[in-house]
Design an enzyme around this catalytic site. Structure first.
Site, short mmCIF file in Angstrom:
data_model
loop_
_atom_site.label_atom_id
_atom_site.label_comp_id
_atom_site.label_asym_id
_atom_site.label_seq_id
_atom_site.Cartn_x
_atom_site.Cartn_y
_atom_site.Cartn_z
N GLY A 53 37.94 38.74 -58.67
CA GLY A 53 37.83 39.74 -57.88
C GLY A 53 39.01 40.69 -58.08
O GLY A 53 39.32 41.01 -58.97
N GLU A 54 39.36 41.19 -57.00
CA GLU A 54 40.70 42.13 -56.72
C GLU A 54 41.55 41.39 -55.90
O GLU A 54 41.50 41.15 -54.89
CB GLU A 54 40.04 43.40 -56.44
N SER A 55 42.84 41.08 -56.63
CA SER A 55 43.68 40.27 -55.79
C SER A 55 44.23 41.12 -54.82
O SER A 55 44.96 40.77 -53.68
CB SER A 55 44.85 39.93 -56.83
N CYS A 84 40.91 34.19 -62.54
CA CYS A 84 41.34 35.32 -62.80
C CYS A 84 41.94 35.94 -61.50
O CYS A 84 43.15 35.56 -61.33
CB CYS A 84 39.97 36.36 -62.94
N ARG A 111 49.48 41.22 -64.17
CA ARG A 111 48.35 41.52 -63.85
C ARG A 111 47.55 42.35 -64.94
O ARG A 111 48.46 43.46 -65.36
CB ARG A 111 48.01 42.29 -62.49
N ILE A 140 37.52 39.79 -67.78
CA ILE A 140 37.47 41.22 -67.13
C ILE A 140 38.75 41.56 -66.39
O ILE A 140 39.17 40.98 -65.61
CB ILE A 140 36.31 40.97 -66.09
N HIS A 176 36.61 34.11 -66.63
CA HIS A 176 35.59 33.61 -65.40
C HIS A 176 34.42 32.61 -65.82
O HIS A 176 33.36 32.88 -66.28
CB HIS A 176 34.71 35.18 -65.25
N GLU A 178 32.79 30.83 -64.12
CA GLU A 178 31.40 31.08 -63.32
C GLU A 178 30.27 31.96 -63.72
O GLU A 178 29.38 32.06 -63.39
CB GLU A 178 31.66 31.25 -61.88
N1 GLN Z 1 42.60 42.72 -62.47
C1 GLN Z 1 42.27 42.07 -61.10
C2 GLN Z 1 43.34 41.66 -60.33
O1 GLN Z 1 44.50 42.17 -60.47
C3 GLN Z 1 41.81 40.60 -61.62
C4 GLN Z 1 40.27 40.91 -62.22
C5 GLN Z 1 39.40 40.02 -61.94
O2 GLN Z 1 39.67 38.92 -61.17
N2 GLN Z 1 38.34 40.06 -62.68
O3 GLN Z 1 43.20 41.18 -59.20
#
Ligand code: GLN
Length: 201
Positions: A53-55, A84, A111, A140, A176, A178
């Site tokens: 997701g987005e950390s 990820c 990241r 991704i 990923h 999943e």
């Molecule tokens: N770039 C995202 C982050 O810094 C991670 C991307 C992902 O989980 N697909 O959180």
């Protein structure tokens, strides 16, 4: 399927990101799965998956839901898998103050380390624990592992870089697992970490 009958439950941190797909993968593997959003829910599970997701967003939500301390304690002793953004949260160093690193696995990373042109790509990567069978891995905006500690084992590489690693209880992937139909990595987490002798009690 899981190697031995188990009544263990694996939580999936469900604050943000790709948690539903992980829950489906657990169902396919044949293990109990549960979405986790509160401390009470966290304390009811035997292991945890932190999704992609987005950390930065996940970090904010962890603070909002008062999960920083419970998660810090949980990842010290329980089986945890991070994919990820989940791997970023489990690492011991990040390149941003807006991202929490729980230090559950001794890796340093960058990241979005695979670069802007390669924001997203896929690659067939051989996995150490499936006799080198290729796994179709989707990256991704993936974090890049820069350094690993001595207690960290590399389980897969891409272009010479470690993209999957573990220590005793913690499994991480830059990509990923999943998002494919291949359950090899979820099965590895369940059978080799969650159900390993040390964690059966
Ligand atoms: N770039 C995202 C982050 O810094 C991670 C991307 C992902 O989980 N697909 O959180």
């Amino acid at each position: 399927m899981v190697e031995e009958s188990s009544n263990k439950t694996v939580g999936v941190l469900a604050l943000q990101g790709d948690f539903e797909k992980h829950l489906s993968a657990l169902y396919e593997v044949g293990v109990n799965g549960k979405l986790v959003r509160t401390e009470t829910e966290l304390l009811s599970v035997d292991g945890l998956i932190i999704p992609g997701g987005e950390s930065t967003a996940m970090t904010k939500l962890i603070m909002t839901f008062a999960l920083e301390e419970p998660l810090t304690e949980f990842v010290k002793t329980k089986p945890v898998m991070g994919t990820c953004a989940g791997m970023i949260l489990l690492s011991n160093q990040t390149d941003s103050d807006s991202v929490i690193g729980f230090g559950a696995i001794n890796i340093e990373l960058e990241r979005n380390g695979f670069g802007r042109q390669l924001d997203s790509f896929s690659a067939d990567i051989p996995l150490e624990f499936t006799n080198g069978n290729p796994f179709h891995a989707l990256f991704i905006r993936a974090p890049k592992i820069l350094n690993t500690g001595e207690d960290v084992i590399s389980l897969a590489t891409h272009d010479g870089e470690t993209v999957m690693a573990r220590n005793s209880n913690v499994l991480v992937t830059s990509f990923h697992p999943e998002l494919t139909d291949n359950l090899a990595i979820h099965k590895y987490f369940i059978n080799q970490i969650l159900l390993s002798k040390e964690n059966l009690n």
